[in-house]
Scaffold this active site. Sequence first.
Site, PDB file in Angstrom:
ATOM      1  N   ARG A   1      -4.846   2.689  10.561  1.00 35.24           N
ATOM      2  CA  ARG A   1      -5.562   2.788  11.777  1.00 35.24           C
ATOM      3  C   ARG A   1      -4.503   2.895  12.679  1.00 35.24           C
ATOM      4  NH1 ARG A   1     -11.087   2.843  11.914  1.00 35.24           N
ATOM      5  NH2 ARG A   1     -11.402   3.780  10.240  1.00 35.24           N
TER       6      ARG A   1
ATOM      7  N   HIS B   1       1.628  -3.849   1.203  1.00 37.49           N
ATOM      8  CA  HIS B   1       0.349  -2.637   1.325  1.00 37.49           C
ATOM      9  C   HIS B   1      -1.025  -3.781   1.961  1.00 37.49           C
ATOM     10  CE1 HIS B   1       2.028  -0.359  -1.661  1.00 37.49           C
ATOM     11  NE2 HIS B   1       2.082  -0.934  -1.784  1.00 37.49           N
TER      12      HIS B   1
ATOM     13  N   GLU C   1      16.133  -7.618 -11.399  1.00 37.93           N
ATOM     14  CA  GLU C   1      14.635  -8.087 -11.637  1.00 37.93           C
ATOM     15  C   GLU C   1      14.227  -6.694 -12.812  1.00 37.93           C
ATOM     16  OE1 GLU C   1      12.555  -8.320  -7.826  1.00 37.93           O
ATOM     17  OE2 GLU C   1      10.190  -7.209  -8.880  1.00 37.93           O
TER      18      GLU C   1
ATOM     19  N   ASN D   1       4.392 -10.062  -2.546  1.00 34.86           N
ATOM     20  CA  ASN D   1       4.810  -8.805  -1.680  1.00 34.86           C
ATOM     21  C   ASN D   1       3.642  -8.633  -0.757  1.00 34.86           C
ATOM     22  OD1 ASN D   1       5.440  -6.066  -1.358  1.00 34.86           O
ATOM     23  ND2 ASN D   1       7.127  -5.981  -2.598  1.00 34.86           N
TER      24      ASN D   1
ATOM     25  N   HIS E   1       6.225  -5.375 -10.837  1.00 34.09           N
ATOM     26  CA  HIS E   1       5.299  -3.577 -10.501  1.00 34.09           C
ATOM     27  C   HIS E   1       4.367  -3.815 -11.271  1.00 34.09           C
ATOM     28  CE1 HIS E   1       4.858  -0.245  -9.165  1.00 34.09           C
ATOM     29  NE2 HIS E   1       6.426  -0.100  -8.497  1.00 34.09           N
TER      30      HIS E   1
END
Length: 247
Positions: free
Chosen positions: A24, A16, A157, A13, A197
Amino acid sequence: MAAVSNVLRLGVNVDHVATVRNARGGIHPDPVRAALIAAEAGADGITAHLREDRRHISDGDIERLRSQLNIPLNLEMAATQEMLKIALKHKPHAVCLVPEKREERTTEGGLDVAGQHNTLAPYVRALVDAGIRVSMFIEAEIRQLEASRQLGAPVVELHTGRYCEVPIGPERDKQLERLKIAAAHAAKIGLECHAGHGLGFDTVGPVAAIPTLAELNIGHFLVGEAIFVGFGPAIVRMRAAMDVARK
Ligand code: PXP
């Protein structure tokens, strides 16, 4: 009964990476570049969550991931008309339906498939009809598994957040047991079972060892680890930890 294979896929994933970029407002670091590095390092797929508030992944990221990746893209999204339209436009390999609350820091719980059957049904149908593999992100509860099967979603999931959050001890063991029971039940009723997760090097082993799991989706920990060792090496180490646990 779903076929049990010894292969455990790793979905990386990249949300992030986009979080850091968006801090920014520029173009660096690029989640698509991270996805290409992940593929090189052994990821079997890339996962990205397009949130309603676009706090990390953007529409443009999805477009570029779709055109540049040569491994499957798993689009996480809420069941809304806006997201359905985007999914049907890009036709990713897979869609994972997740609950979404604007104020939450991350996806805090599983989707209440049992309680929202009528709301979710048209979304699942439209995605399945478009040839997209649909998964439901749920808590490890039998009623949520049964409801997912009734809806015609081929994949679930399991939310591993609670298991990862609690310290090693009886509560962690209890959470692992819940995951094992749910994964076994998923196979019994013909659902492919994934999990994810909060997973990291310290928590992935016992989950990867659950024989009826086919895929783990991991993001935040790998992006954090990339600061210290690089994204590719972090993924290689995660892949190795999964493989060792599977043996
Ligand atoms: N699976 C689902 C459905 C998720 O929503 C997330 C977080 O976006 C993950 C897996 C990955 O979680 P983490 O980033 O904590 O590894």
